[in-house]
Design a protein around this motif. Structure first.
Motif, PDB file in Angstrom:
ATOM      1  N   THR A  92      -0.075 -10.024   4.189  1.00  0.00           N
ATOM      2  CA  THR A  92       0.064  -8.579   4.065  1.00  0.00           C
ATOM      3  C   THR A  92       0.782  -8.252   2.761  1.00  0.00           C
ATOM      4  O   THR A  92       1.506  -9.086   2.213  1.00  0.00           O
ATOM      5  N   PHE A  93       0.584  -7.047   2.260  1.00  0.00           N
ATOM      6  CA  PHE A  93       1.197  -6.678   0.983  1.00  0.00           C
ATOM      7  C   PHE A  93       1.551  -5.204   0.962  1.00  0.00           C
ATOM      8  O   PHE A  93       1.023  -4.399   1.743  1.00  0.00           O
ATOM      9  N   GLN A  94       2.455  -4.853   0.065  1.00  0.00           N
ATOM     10  CA  GLN A  94       2.804  -3.469  -0.233  1.00  0.00           C
ATOM     11  C   GLN A  94       2.731  -3.291  -1.730  1.00  0.00           C
ATOM     12  O   GLN A  94       3.217  -4.144  -2.480  1.00  0.00           O
ATOM     13  N   THR A  95       2.134  -2.215  -2.179  1.00  0.00           N
ATOM     14  CA  THR A  95       2.029  -1.967  -3.617  1.00  0.00           C
ATOM     15  C   THR A  95       1.869  -0.481  -3.885  1.00  0.00           C
ATOM     16  O   THR A  95       1.288   0.250  -3.078  1.00  0.00           O
ATOM     17  N   SER A  96       2.390  -0.042  -5.022  1.00  0.00           N
ATOM     18  CA  SER A  96       2.227   1.343  -5.462  1.00  0.00           C
ATOM     19  C   SER A  96       1.065   1.489  -6.428  1.00  0.00           C
ATOM     20  O   SER A  96       0.725   2.589  -6.846  1.00  0.00           O
ATOM     21  N   ASP A  97       0.447   0.368  -6.788  1.00  0.00           N
ATOM     22  CA  ASP A  97      -0.642   0.357  -7.771  1.00  0.00           C
ATOM     23  C   ASP A  97      -1.991   0.328  -7.054  1.00  0.00           C
ATOM     24  O   ASP A  97      -2.318  -0.641  -6.373  1.00  0.00           O
ATOM     25  N   PRO A  98      -2.824   1.370  -7.178  1.00  0.00           N
ATOM     26  CA  PRO A  98      -4.122   1.387  -6.487  1.00  0.00           C
ATOM     27  C   PRO A  98      -5.115   0.389  -7.060  1.00  0.00           C
ATOM     28  O   PRO A  98      -6.131   0.095  -6.436  1.00  0.00           O
ATOM     29  N   ASN A  99      -4.835  -0.161  -8.237  1.00  0.00           N
ATOM     30  CA  ASN A  99      -5.759  -1.103  -8.875  1.00  0.00           C
ATOM     31  C   ASN A  99      -5.269  -2.554  -8.823  1.00  0.00           C
ATOM     32  O   ASN A  99      -5.691  -3.385  -9.614  1.00  0.00           O
ATOM     33  N   THR A 100      -4.385  -2.842  -7.885  1.00  0.00           N
ATOM     34  CA  THR A 100      -3.821  -4.193  -7.794  1.00  0.00           C
ATOM     35  C   THR A 100      -4.882  -5.229  -7.442  1.00  0.00           C
ATOM     36  O   THR A 100      -5.771  -4.978  -6.636  1.00  0.00           O
ATOM     37  N   TYR A 101      -4.762  -6.415  -8.055  1.00  0.00           N
ATOM     38  CA  TYR A 101      -5.606  -7.556  -7.735  1.00  0.00           C
ATOM     39  C   TYR A 101      -4.830  -8.471  -6.785  1.00  0.00           C
ATOM     40  O   TYR A 101      -3.657  -8.760  -7.006  1.00  0.00           O
ATOM     41  N   LEU A 102      -5.503  -8.956  -5.738  1.00  0.00           N
ATOM     42  CA  LEU A 102      -4.907  -9.902  -4.800  1.00  0.00           C
ATOM     43  C   LEU A 102      -5.569 -11.255  -4.966  1.00  0.00           C
ATOM     44  O   LEU A 102      -6.799 -11.338  -5.061  1.00  0.00           O
TER      45      LEU A 102
END
Length: 242
Positions: A34-44
């Motif tokens: 699971t992850f949390q991020t403020s960036d809508p373009n994040t790469y996982l």
């Protein structure tokens, strides 16, 4: 920053459950992340790490799609990017699949602490050595990482980490690379240059990979900088090719 307690939170973070996952050869398993991020373009990303080896890139997923490394075909290794999770499914398990698996965010958050290249472009000649340098500011004893990035079709390749602010901690699996750090800078020296060393190199402060911690872990990405390295043939060989 490596965090293994429930109180440790970051704006951008990844979390994986603790414990071993046991399955039989030929089975299918799904590993949670699971992850949390403020960036809508994040790469996982998902990585595989075997004993005494650096993490190997498996796949990446982002809002527009994704890709798999050649040795990790999608018919066996697959992940679906959801709003807050990116579980990895491995089908038709083989004994060689036994390893530690990590998910990671990239590029992540740019926060108050900073890191920047001394030169954004560096050139070197095949067979020689070259040194790339970044300066940094941090308020805590972070770890400094170097990564090699070939293209948008591949994930960054881990090179090494070395402790910041005078720390002696380090992990350098390929001895062709060397690193020196001070309280304000980090250097990557590449020896015996080859044309394949031509790439973009990232210096990172506390990147989101968790290969030094076996516990459930949330990790904050502090900042990163990049340096473009171009390796040329020795002058005599260039004249022969022209």
């Amino acid at each position: 920053m490596f965090c293994s307690s429930p109180e440790c939170k970051g704006q951008d973070s990844v979390t994986q459950p603790t414990g071993d996952f046991i399955a039989a050869e030929g089975d299918t398993v799904t590993l949670a992340c699971t992850f949390q991020t403020s960036d809508p373009n994040t790469y996982l990303f998902w990585y595989k790490q075997e004993v005494n080896d650096s993490p190997k890139y498996i796949l990446q997923r982002y809002s527009g799609g994704g890709d798999n490394a050649a040795e990790f075909q999608k018919n066996r290794f697959d992940a679906t990017l959801n709003k807050t999770s990116v579980p990895l499914t491995i089908q038709k398990l083989q004994l060689s699949d036994s390893a530690v698996y990590y998910c990671a965010l990239f590029p992540g958050l740019i926060a108050g602490d900073t890191i920047s290249p001394v030169k954004e472009e560096v050139s070197g000649r095949e067979g020689e050595s070259v040194t790339l340098t970044c300066t940094y500011q941090t308020s805590y004893s972070a770890d400094l990482y170097w990564y090699k990035y070939h293209s948008d079709l591949q994930a960054p390749q881990f090179i090494l980490f070395k402790g910041a602010r005078g720390s002696r901690a380090e992990y350098i699996p390929d001895k062709r690379y060397k690193s020196q750090t001070s309280y304000t800078s980090t250097e990557l020296t590449i020896q015996s240059l080859t044309l394949a060393d031509t790439a973009l190199y990232y210096c990172d402060s506390s990147f989101s990979l968790t290969f030094l911690d076996d516990d459930d872990c949330s990790i904050t990405v502090i900042s990163k900088a990049s340096i473009s390295l171009n390796v040329n043939r020795p002058q005599q060989e260039e004249e022969l090719h022209n």
